[in-house]
Write a protein that holds these residues in place. Structure first.
Motif, mmCIF file in Angstrom:
data_model
loop_
_atom_site.group_PDB
_atom_site.id
_atom_site.type_symbol
_atom_site.label_atom_id
_atom_site.label_comp_id
_atom_site.label_asym_id
_atom_site.label_seq_id
_atom_site.Cartn_x
_atom_site.Cartn_y
_atom_site.Cartn_z
ATOM 1 N N ARG A 57 0.801 -1.217 0.000
ATOM 2 C CA ARG A 57 0.000 0.000 0.000
ATOM 3 C C ARG A 57 0.838 1.273 0.000
ATOM 4 N N THR A 58 2.141 1.139 0.294
ATOM 5 C CA THR A 58 3.000 2.321 0.363
ATOM 6 C C THR A 58 3.665 2.662 -0.961
ATOM 7 N N LEU A 59 3.654 1.774 -1.939
ATOM 8 C CA LEU A 59 4.456 1.957 -3.147
ATOM 9 C C LEU A 59 3.997 3.158 -3.967
ATOM 10 N N ILE A 60 2.712 3.260 -4.225
ATOM 11 C CA ILE A 60 2.215 4.389 -5.030
ATOM 12 C C ILE A 60 2.395 5.712 -4.294
ATOM 13 N N PRO A 61 2.037 5.830 -3.001
ATOM 14 C CA PRO A 61 2.322 7.093 -2.305
ATOM 15 C C PRO A 61 3.795 7.468 -2.297
ATOM 16 N N ILE A 62 4.677 6.492 -2.135
ATOM 17 C CA ILE A 62 6.113 6.777 -2.180
ATOM 18 C C ILE A 62 6.496 7.319 -3.550
ATOM 19 N N ALA A 63 5.937 6.742 -4.607
ATOM 20 C CA ALA A 63 6.226 7.234 -5.958
ATOM 21 C C ALA A 63 5.780 8.680 -6.123
ATOM 22 N N PHE A 64 4.619 9.023 -5.578
ATOM 23 C CA PHE A 64 4.137 10.409 -5.683
ATOM 24 C C PHE A 64 5.020 11.363 -4.873
ATOM 25 N N VAL A 65 5.448 10.937 -3.696
ATOM 26 C CA VAL A 65 6.334 11.787 -2.891
ATOM 27 C C VAL A 65 7.639 12.040 -3.633
ATOM 28 N N ALA A 66 8.224 10.983 -4.195
ATOM 29 C CA ALA A 66 9.479 11.142 -4.936
ATOM 30 C C ALA A 66 9.279 11.996 -6.187
ATOM 31 N N ALA A 67 8.147 11.810 -6.865
ATOM 32 C CA ALA A 67 7.877 12.613 -8.059
ATOM 33 C C ALA A 67 7.781 14.089 -7.704
ATOM 34 N N GLY A 68 7.097 14.398 -6.610
ATOM 35 C CA GLY A 68 7.008 15.789 -6.179
ATOM 36 C C GLY A 68 8.363 16.364 -5.821
ATOM 37 N N ALA A 69 9.200 15.564 -5.177
ATOM 38 C CA ALA A 69 10.534 16.042 -4.802
ATOM 39 C C ALA A 69 11.403 16.283 -6.038
ATOM 40 N N VAL A 70 11.337 15.370 -7.005
ATOM 41 C CA VAL A 70 12.109 15.555 -8.238
ATOM 42 C C VAL A 70 11.637 16.794 -8.983
ATOM 43 N N ALA A 71 10.326 16.968 -9.097
ATOM 44 C CA ALA A 71 9.787 18.153 -9.781
ATOM 45 C C ALA A 71 10.225 19.433 -9.063
ATOM 46 N N LEU A 72 10.243 19.397 -7.744
ATOM 47 C CA LEU A 72 10.670 20.574 -6.991
ATOM 48 C C LEU A 72 12.149 20.865 -7.217
ATOM 49 N N SER A 73 12.974 19.820 -7.253
ATOM 50 C CA SER A 73 14.402 20.030 -7.485
ATOM 51 C C SER A 73 14.671 20.592 -8.874
ATOM 52 N N VAL A 74 13.877 20.173 -9.850
ATOM 53 C CA VAL A 74 14.032 20.706 -11.201
ATOM 54 C C VAL A 74 13.591 22.166 -11.254
ATOM 55 N N ALA A 75 12.576 22.518 -10.462
ATOM 56 C CA ALA A 75 12.054 23.882 -10.475
ATOM 57 C C ALA A 75 13.014 24.884 -9.846
ATOM 58 N N VAL A 76 13.911 24.400 -8.962
ATOM 59 C CA VAL A 76 14.894 25.296 -8.354
ATOM 60 C C VAL A 76 15.863 25.769 -9.428
ATOM 61 N N PRO A 77 16.179 27.059 -9.510
ATOM 62 C CA PRO A 77 17.089 27.563 -10.544
ATOM 63 C C PRO A 77 18.413 26.815 -10.562
ATOM 64 N N GLY A 78 18.930 26.580 -11.760
ATOM 65 C CA GLY A 78 20.148 25.793 -11.918
ATOM 66 C C GLY A 78 21.376 26.416 -11.308
ATOM 67 N N ASP A 79 21.430 27.757 -11.226
ATOM 68 C CA ASP A 79 22.617 28.406 -10.672
ATOM 69 C C ASP A 79 22.708 28.282 -9.152
ATOM 70 N N VAL A 80 21.669 27.735 -8.535
ATOM 71 C CA VAL A 80 21.703 27.524 -7.090
ATOM 72 C C VAL A 80 22.706 26.436 -6.726
ATOM 73 N N GLY A 81 22.873 25.454 -7.586
ATOM 74 C CA GLY A 81 23.791 24.358 -7.316
ATOM 75 C C GLY A 81 23.057 23.095 -6.928
ATOM 76 N N ARG A 82 23.665 21.954 -7.251
ATOM 77 C CA ARG A 82 23.007 20.671 -6.998
ATOM 78 C C ARG A 82 22.788 20.431 -5.513
ATOM 79 N N THR A 83 23.718 20.833 -4.682
ATOM 80 C CA THR A 83 23.583 20.567 -3.248
ATOM 81 C C THR A 83 22.336 21.220 -2.676
ATOM 82 N N TRP A 84 22.100 22.483 -3.023
ATOM 83 C CA TRP A 84 20.931 23.179 -2.501
ATOM 84 C C TRP A 84 19.642 22.670 -3.118
ATOM 85 N N ARG A 85 19.703 22.258 -4.380
ATOM 86 C CA ARG A 85 18.496 21.664 -4.995
ATOM 87 C C ARG A 85 18.114 20.374 -4.267
ATOM 88 N N VAL A 86 19.121 19.561 -3.946
ATOM 89 C CA VAL A 86 18.858 18.328 -3.207
ATOM 90 C C VAL A 86 18.338 18.651 -1.809
#
Length: 440
Positions: free
Chosen positions: A298-327
């Motif tokens: 029952r946790t697999l789909i919610p985990i996928a949505f949480v990770a998808a939201g986190a990835v989308a948020l990291s992509v939305a952070v401006p690239g000049d911020v740096g990978r460390t801060w995006r993560v």
């Protein structure tokens, strides 16, 4: 309470603590859970001492009585979210007075001896899918994802065979797995397939990093359990050193036979299509890891949505911020939402946070650093050292961001503080508040 019942209670608390510690729970969570259990089972004022390799409890009914002291060693360590969830449910039943000590001991024995709901081949499939989908997340095509999938399955079977047959320490398993991943990529690079095999190596490095307890190490450091934190950090460093040794050996072999493998993985998504593919790949990778770690279905789909939201948020952070801060921003999001998601799914938040953070593990930075160092020129050596330093900073940002998110999302109740006086951080495992019923 007579001495026999005291011994049974202490033994039960130690067995619960051992299982929690062995499945990745932080020392603060283990201490607070054991203390809550002992108080609800009638041992008020029992002392708990937790280190990475041993657990100890003592109880003295009054100053004139002889204290009873028991210890238990933590021998086996594994990522097993099925048993972790089952024990978490058992603890909650005890603190809500739904089960007595005798029934709890029987249920705990059933949990420990019951095995897993998934066969071992299903775990290998989950790890293989994790490697393949991480390749998609990193921008690789389906052919490279297939190569990573095959490599992931081979690595898991090799490590499983070595651990069962020879009982080797994790360091040697990591060396063998990383070396095999690189050798498979070298063989693929010699074929006329025109594959970007560096993506496959990076994906398999990330897979092996996923089994390292970065979260628990930082949580222990932040919550005052410095001895346990030091041990966990050392274990993480040794395990990562095994990965580095294996990949380095494979790259040396590739150079000896004239095969040049350049770190050409791109972690930046620029178009809507590439962003979508990256989000889907990260979501699938997180769910695949959770599946391989025996997380409840029952946790697999919610985990996928949480990770998808986190990835989308990291992509939305401006690239000049740096990978460390995006993560850091993405992991903060994972920590923020994990508590509410876990409470609805009735699983420990640890299941959500570790799985949701999988796409951000610094596999690319480690591989890029090693590939640069393998060229042995002053310019590439400096670039390689910077990449390895970036990998360390990304791992720190990932763990600290998740823990900070839990601090914000999970404020401790005042009544919980009365029971769990030594807990100074967010709970990733165990009960969050005391039942209003009598503890007995």
């Amino acid at each position: 309470m007579d001495a026999r019942e005291v011994n049974l209670t202490l033994d039960f608390c130690l067995r619960v603590g051992e299982l929690l510690m062995s499945t990745g729970a932080g020392a603060a969570d283990v201490t607070a859970t054991m203390r809550s259990l002992s108080q609800h089972l009638g041992l008020r004022g029992a002392e708990v001492d937790v280190t990475y390799t041993s657990l100890a409890m003592s109880y003295q009914a009054d100053p004139e009585a002889i204290p009873i002291h028991t210890t238990r060693q933590v021998k086996n360590r594994t990522t097993d979210y099925d048993h972790l969830t089952a024990v978490d449910h058992l603890v909650r039943k005890i603190v809500s007075n739904e089960i007595d000590l005798q029934g709890a001991r029987i249920e705990l024995g059933r949990i420990v001896s019951g095995g897993h709901r998934r066969p071992r081949w299903a775990v290998t499939l989950g790890i293989a899918m994790m490697a393949g989908t991480i390749t998609i997340y990193l921008g690789g095509d389906l052919r490279v994802a297939t190569l990573a999938l095959i490599s992931g399955a081979a690595i898991d079977q090799l490590q499983y065979f070595m651990s069962r047959r020879w009982e080797l320490p994790l360091f040697y398993l990591q060396v063998a797995g990383a070396g095999l991943a690189t050798l498979i990529a070298v063989v693929a690079a010699t074929l006329p397939l025109n594959l970007d095999v560096s993506s496959s190596i990076t994906a398999n490095i990330t897979v092996m990093l996923a089994g390292i307890a970065f979260m628990g190490a930082l949580q222990d450091a932040l919550t005052g359990f410095h001895v346990t934190a030091s041990a966990r950090i050392m274990e993480a460093l040794v395990s990562t050193a095994g990965i580095i040794a294996g990949v380095t050996g494979g790259l040396v072999f590739a150079g000896a036979i004239g095969v040049d493998i350049v770190a050409s993985v791109s972690t930046g998504a620029s178009s809507l299509q590439s962003i979508t593919v990256s989000v889907l790949g990260g979501a699938a990778a997180a769910a695949s890891f959770a599946y391989a770690a025996y997380a409840p279905p029952r946790t697999l789909i919610p985990i996928a949505f949480v990770a998808a939201g986190a990835v989308a948020l990291s992509v939305a952070v401006p690239g000049d911020v740096g990978r460390t801060w995006r993560v850091a921003v993405a992991s903060l999001f994972v920590g923020l939402v994990a508590y509410s998601v876990a409470s609805r799914l009735k699983v420990p938040p640890l299941v959500i946070v570790v799985s949701g953070a999988v796409p951000f593990l610094p596999g690319y930075s480690i591989y890029r650093g090693l590939s640069m160092l393998a060229q042995e020129t002053p310019a590439t050596t400096s670039v390689g050292l910077v990449a390895l330093f970036t990998a360390a900073s990304v791992a720190l940002a990932l763990a600290s961001g998740v823990i900070l998110g839990e601090y914000i999302a999970q404020p401790l109740q005042r009544r919980a503080w009365r029971i769990e006086t030594r807990l100074s951080g967010p709970r990733l495992v165990g009960p969050l508040r005391r039942s209003t019923k009598s503890g007995g």
